[in-house]
Scaffold this active site. Structure first.
Site, mmCIF file in Angstrom:
data_model
loop_
_atom_site.group_PDB
_atom_site.id
_atom_site.type_symbol
_atom_site.label_atom_id
_atom_site.label_comp_id
_atom_site.label_asym_id
_atom_site.label_seq_id
_atom_site.Cartn_x
_atom_site.Cartn_y
_atom_site.Cartn_z
ATOM 1 N N ASP A 1 -5.587 0.451 -5.072
ATOM 2 C CA ASP A 1 -4.121 0.444 -5.019
ATOM 3 C C ASP A 1 -3.545 -0.922 -5.395
ATOM 4 O OD1 ASP A 1 -5.017 -0.809 -2.724
ATOM 5 O OD2 ASP A 1 -3.657 0.226 -1.365
ATOM 6 N N SER B 1 0.810 -1.224 0.000
ATOM 7 C CA SER B 1 0.000 0.000 0.000
ATOM 8 C C SER B 1 0.839 1.267 0.000
ATOM 9 C CB SER B 1 -0.943 -0.002 1.208
ATOM 10 O OG SER B 1 -1.931 -1.003 1.056
#
Length: 498
Positions: free
Chosen positions: A311, A83
């Site tokens: 993401d 992330s």
């Protein structure tokens, strides 16, 4: 030039050259946008979106947007991203290494599109269902070598001068984990001293209005790791992503415009735990927040852009399972009424402290909260098969142990480091619905990117996650390139320019 040159193949060559040049110029000369929304579903790819639609029985709003793209997610030093690296790509337009936020692999600080928007005079809002110092929100205002520098990230939040933060809390405001070598005192005090109100009450949140100044809104109940509760566990006392988005719009709307990033962060966490229903509910919660932005867009269609992306994918979610062959039974998922986290916190912890707790005591809880049945008609898709009951019995026995070896490969494949009983329950329910999982971590499959509004068309096609930042730069009226922050009075040389 001879007229004959324009005939036959040459004509088509000229035609395609014209189309290429026209398309390129139209992208480069994108209209500056007054209001920009960027929604990020952490861990959300095609399977998460489609599973939510099957659960609802209707389209998600994000899937109806006219521009639909496909986005690659790899990091600078690993094919399967994390992330922090992904947030840096989306926010700054560069590839970086796993765990790094807002910097290049060699440590140079890069400006984010949120920081660029602020420099343009726009208001900026950062919203997330996880902690505000977590990787994705931090990617838009912080610059650290390691994502676990929570104290440093909190201090940088204070110094960002952004106008609105909302969602979860902050994980280490006193540097108790010693991840910072530059302790400056209580980060909450630094945030307040920087002019922010810190709101932890829903009624106070609802009373916020334009002109109240900079604000940090923290949900009253932080379920785990300073995050908001999962959507499936929320009550009216909690502040939803949709409510945060609506309030951010109310506070930030001004003649110079705004940039608002909204993250559905716990989609990822639920997928790590292989809990499809909880992930679906959080995906729907993100879509509800998108609806708020969409209603604003309908009032300002010539000034607004909404972009939705992820993401990365998490869990290797698969819509189809060997045990159900071509069949799916998404309707049975509605029988689950709490998250894996709440079940673990409220019931499993009690089991582990009680020596008298037996599997027979657990059976009614499994039926009540997940719908799985131990007796009944053979044609009931929720009826547990004998081998599934054995799996649950074995998982219960493992749960009651105090010395689980999570590093044992066989144990990890079964439970992934989560509570054995809980993850086995969700696995069985998901499999019965026709859902499978391949991982407890991220995967490298591309994610969908959707857009509507001004310049939405530039988000069509197949491109990298760094391109999303570059496209938004164009929408801000900024030349798309890497912008480095000054260091010790000297500008660092650009390493890339698109």
């Amino acid at each position: 030039m001879s007229k004959k040159w324009f005939k036959g193949k040459n004509f088509f060559i000229l035609f395609f050259i014209f189309c290429f040049v026209f398309t390129t110029l139209s992208i480069v000369e994108a209209k500056r946008v007054k209001y920009i929304f960027l929604f990020i579903g952490d861990g959300m790819a095609f399977p998460q979106r489609v599973a939510a639609e099957q659960y609802l029985g209707k389209k998600l709003l994000m899937n109806t947007f006219p521009a639909q793209g496909m986005t690659t997610t790899y990091a600078a030093n690993r094919f399967i991203t994390g992330s922090a690296a992904a947030a840096t790509a989306l926010a700054c337009g560069i590839k970086t290494n796993i765990g790094m936020i807002g910097i290049t692999p060699d440590g140079r600080i890069v400006k984010s599109i949120a920081e660029m928007a602020k420099e343009k005079g726009m208001k900026v809002g950062i919203i997330s269902s996880v902690s505000l110092d977590h990787a994705t929100p931090a990617g838009f205002y912080a610059h650290v070598k390691k994502r676990n520098q929570y104290y440093d990230i909190a201090v940088q939040l204070a110094k960002s001068n952004f106008d609105f933060f909302g969602g979860g809390g902050l994980k280490d405001t006193l540097n108790k984990k010693k991840n910072s070598v530059n302790f400056q005192g209580d980060a909450l005090k630094i945030i307040r001293d920087s002019g922010y109100q810190i709101i932890k009450d829903k009624q106070m949140f609802l009373k916020l209005k334009k002109g109240n100044g900079k604000v940090v809104v923290i949900n009253p109940w932080l379920q785990d790791a300073a995050a908001e509760p999962y959507s499936i566990d929320q009550t009216d006392k909690d502040i939803s992503l949709a409510e945060l988005t609506e309030k951010a719009i109310e506070i930030l709307d001004n003649r110079h415009g705004f940039f608002i990033m909204v993250e559905g962060g716990k989609i990822d966490w639920a997928c790590h735990a292989n809990d499809a229903v909880t992930a679906i509910k959080d995906t729907i919660a993100l879509d509800e927040a998108i609806k708020v932005a969409y209603n604003f867009y309908k009032q300002h269609p010539k000034d607004t852009l909404i972009v939705v992306t992820g993401d990365h994918e998490t869990g290797g979610l698969t819509l189809g399972f060997a045990g159900t062959k071509y069949a799916t039974y998404f309707d049975i998922l509605h029988r689950q009424n709490l998250s894996f986290r709440r079940f673990t916190d409220e019931f499993v912890k009690k089991m582990k402290t009680s020596k008298k707790f037996t599997f027979e005591d657990v059976m009614p809880l499994i039926s009540k909260y997940f719908g799985l049945q131990f007796t009944g008609s053979a044609d009931n898709p929720l009826l547990l098969k004998p081998y599934e009951v054995v799996e649950l019995v074995n998982a219960f026995a493992m749960t009651m142990k105090n010395n689980i070896d999570e590093h044992d490969p066989a144990t990890y494949l079964l439970y992934g480091g989560y509570d054995p009983l809980t993850v086995t329950i969700t696995h069985i329910l998901n499999n019965k619905a026709g859902i499978g999982w391949t991982s407890y971590k991220h995967t490298a499959v591309p994610v969908p990117t959707s857009a509507i509004g001004v310049n939405a068309g530039i988000f069509n096609g197949y491109y990298d996650n760094t391109d999303i930042a570059k496209k938004i730069m164009r929408c801000l009226g900024i030349k798309p390139k890497v912008y480095f922050v000054e260091k010790q009075g000297e500008k660092i040389k650009l390493v890339a320019n698109w």
